[in-house]
Write an enzyme that holds these catalytic residues in place. Structure first.
Site, PDB file in Angstrom:
ATOM      1  N   LYS A  38     -61.133 -38.334  14.935  1.00 25.33           N
ATOM      2  CA  LYS A  38     -62.186 -38.416  15.951  1.00 25.33           C
ATOM      3  C   LYS A  38     -63.488 -37.803  15.434  1.00 25.33           C
ATOM      4  CE  LYS A  38     -59.182 -36.643  18.697  1.00 25.33           C
ATOM      5  NZ  LYS A  38     -58.239 -36.124  19.664  1.00 25.33           N
TER       6      LYS A  38
ATOM      7  N   SER B  40     -55.223 -36.326  13.986  1.00 23.60           N
ATOM      8  CA  SER B  40     -55.739 -36.642  15.319  1.00 23.60           C
ATOM      9  C   SER B  40     -57.151 -36.061  15.488  1.00 23.60           C
ATOM     10  CB  SER B  40     -54.779 -36.063  16.364  1.00 23.60           C
ATOM     11  OG  SER B  40     -55.360 -36.024  17.630  1.00 23.60           O
TER      12      SER B  40
HETATM   13  N1  URA Z   1     -56.387 -31.872  19.772  1.00 20.35           N
HETATM   14  C1  URA Z   1     -56.394 -33.162  19.368  1.00 20.35           C
HETATM   15  O1  URA Z   1     -57.397 -33.857  19.510  1.00 20.35           O
HETATM   16  N2  URA Z   1     -55.291 -33.658  18.800  1.00 20.35           N
HETATM   17  C2  URA Z   1     -54.179 -32.933  18.603  1.00 20.35           C
HETATM   18  O2  URA Z   1     -53.225 -33.426  18.077  1.00 20.35           O
HETATM   19  C3  URA Z   1     -54.179 -31.583  19.039  1.00 20.35           C
HETATM   20  C4  URA Z   1     -55.318 -31.078  19.618  1.00 20.35           C
END
Ligand code: URA
Length: 431
Positions: free
Chosen positions: A191, A187
């Site tokens: 990003k 995750s």
């Molecule tokens: N921050 C995120 O962007 N994703 C997660 O899974 C945990 C913290």
């Protein structure tokens, strides 16, 4: 369009502890983003992943599939190297605020896409929104312009960046599947890789106020993310840092902005200054930037403050604007004299949340002036009857619930008692 797989095939493979193939992973992420795989099916798969794990090939493919669900930003037009920092979050963690303009002052370009707080940890965008006029949402062109003009921009990720993660994160939040290392690592890294930074420093928090309370879990998360960054060609390093005690002396949005400005003015609490400088040096080194000046000098000589003011103004904010102040205050007095030997980050975070600084559900309006000021940290002396905390809220009815959790948030002992506190930096992991 006929689908190449049925979701139950993928779910049952992971339920039975099998490896997911690349084709399975690419399809399930894409089909879930398109709305073909239902939330209940993805929930079952997420729980199977939480229980049975994924190997490094699966995690890497899962991350790539999330990146490919949306756009990939590029900063190749910039003359300065790009470098970003990501913290897994904690109580009083306002480091991004002084750090981004500081690294810009030293010669880096910092494209920082940040998030909002949920639960007991704060979010950088919420903190900055306590500055009158400041805007979190920028178009890609606006983001580029601020980066070119100032060298640092902090804003919300647009809808086009890793949309699979947006759906998955919301689902994990309501299905008790946030806490899986493969899911957290993919995750965060999807990003950060899609954001297009060329170097990245991760601040992986551990202790009661962090996602990963066990330092060994935090180390594993850090190693997993560093490996993902390396595979994607992003120079990635991780520091595992303490979140057993709140960072600095404030928890709450406007209170934390005020403290960050103190750091940018050359003052501020020692732990915030130390961590900001360690991360700044790590970022400059990871991006192979020959600093225009030493980061400690940039805090003292006004260069970091100058970049902060320009960054805030470029996003519509008034750097001299009056920060929100809560309507009500109450002091929490030390019951005995002695040395503070323990202060629990989670309890202080919950206290600030109950005062109105954090939200219980996505989208809830915050009390930007609410939160907690801390007057003595572990290792410091306190006199009975003097304030240990000052509580701030707009609704005095909130004091009682905050006090419930704060009563047991600290221990005051004698000179000879051990101080319970993790070292600020527990580990450093480099790819
Ligand atoms: N921050 C995120 O962007 N994703 C997660 O899974 C945990 C913290």
């Amino acid at each position: 369009m006929s689908e190449p797989f049925a979701a139950v095939e993928v779910i049952s493979a992971k339920r039975d502890k099998q490896e997911l193939s690349d084709a399975h992973i690419d399809w399930i992420i894409d089909a879930y983003t398109r709305g073909v795989v239902a939330d209940e099916q993805m929930s079952a798969l997420l729980m199977a992943i939480l229980l049975n794990g994924m190997n490094s090939r699966e995690i890497s493919r899962w991350t790539d599939a999330m990146i490919n669900s949306g756009e990939r930003m590029s900063w190749s037009i910039l003359t300065r190297p790009t470098v970003d920092k990501h913290s897994t979050g904690g109580v009083g963690d306002k480091i991004t605020l002084p750090l981004a303009p500081l690294v810009a002052a030293c010669g880096g370009a910092v494209p920082q896409l940040s998030g909002r707080g949920l639960g007991h940890t704060g979010g950088t965008l919420d903190k900055l929104e306590s500055i009158p006029g400041w805007r979190a949402s920028l178009s890609n062109d606006e983001m580029l312009k601020v980066l070119q003009d100032v060298g640092a921009v902090i804003c919300a990720a647009g809808a086009g960046l890793a949309p699979a993660d947006k759906k998955l994160y919301a689902l994990r939040d309501v299905t008790a599947t946030v806490q899986a290392i493969p899911l957290i690592a993919s995750s965060i890294m999807s990003k950060k890789i899609a954001e297009g930074t060329s170097a990245l420093v991760l601040d992986v928090k551990t202790g009661s106020g962090a996602f990963m309370s066990d330092p060994d879990d935090a180390r594993e998360l850090a190693r997993t993310m560093v490996e993902l960054g390396k595979r994607a060609g992003v120079t990635t390093r991780a520091l595992v840092t303490a979140m057993d005690v709140p960072l600095g002396l404030t928890a709450g949005n406007a209170l934390e902005v005020r403290e960050s400005v103190e750091v940018l003015a050359g003052g501020g609490p020692a732990d915030i200054v130390e961590l900001t400088l360690i991360l700044a040096r790590e970022m400059l080194d990871a991006a192979k930037i020959k600093p225009l000046m030493d980061p400690a000098d940039a805090l003292k000589n006004g260069a970091a403050m100058d970049h902060w003011r320009r960054m805030i103004s470029a996003q519509g904010g008034d750097p001299d604007g009056k920060l929100p102040v809560a309507k009500e205050r109450q002091e929490f007095l030390a019951p005995t004299s002695g040395v503070v030997t323990r202060m629990d980050a989670m309890s202080v975070g919950l206290g600030a949340w109950r005062l109105g600084a954090g939200r219980a559900v996505q989208g809830e309006k915050l009390q930007l002036g609410a939160g907690i000021e801390i007057h003595a940290k572990p290792g410091e002396h306190i006199q009975a009857g003097t304030p240990l905390y000052t509580l701030h809220t707009d609704e005095s009815a909130r004091f009682e619930r905050a006090l419930d959790v704060l009563q047991t948030s600290f221990t005051i002992g004698s000179e000879s008692d051990p101080i319970h506190r993790l070292p600020l930096i527990l580990d450093r992991i480099e790819g």
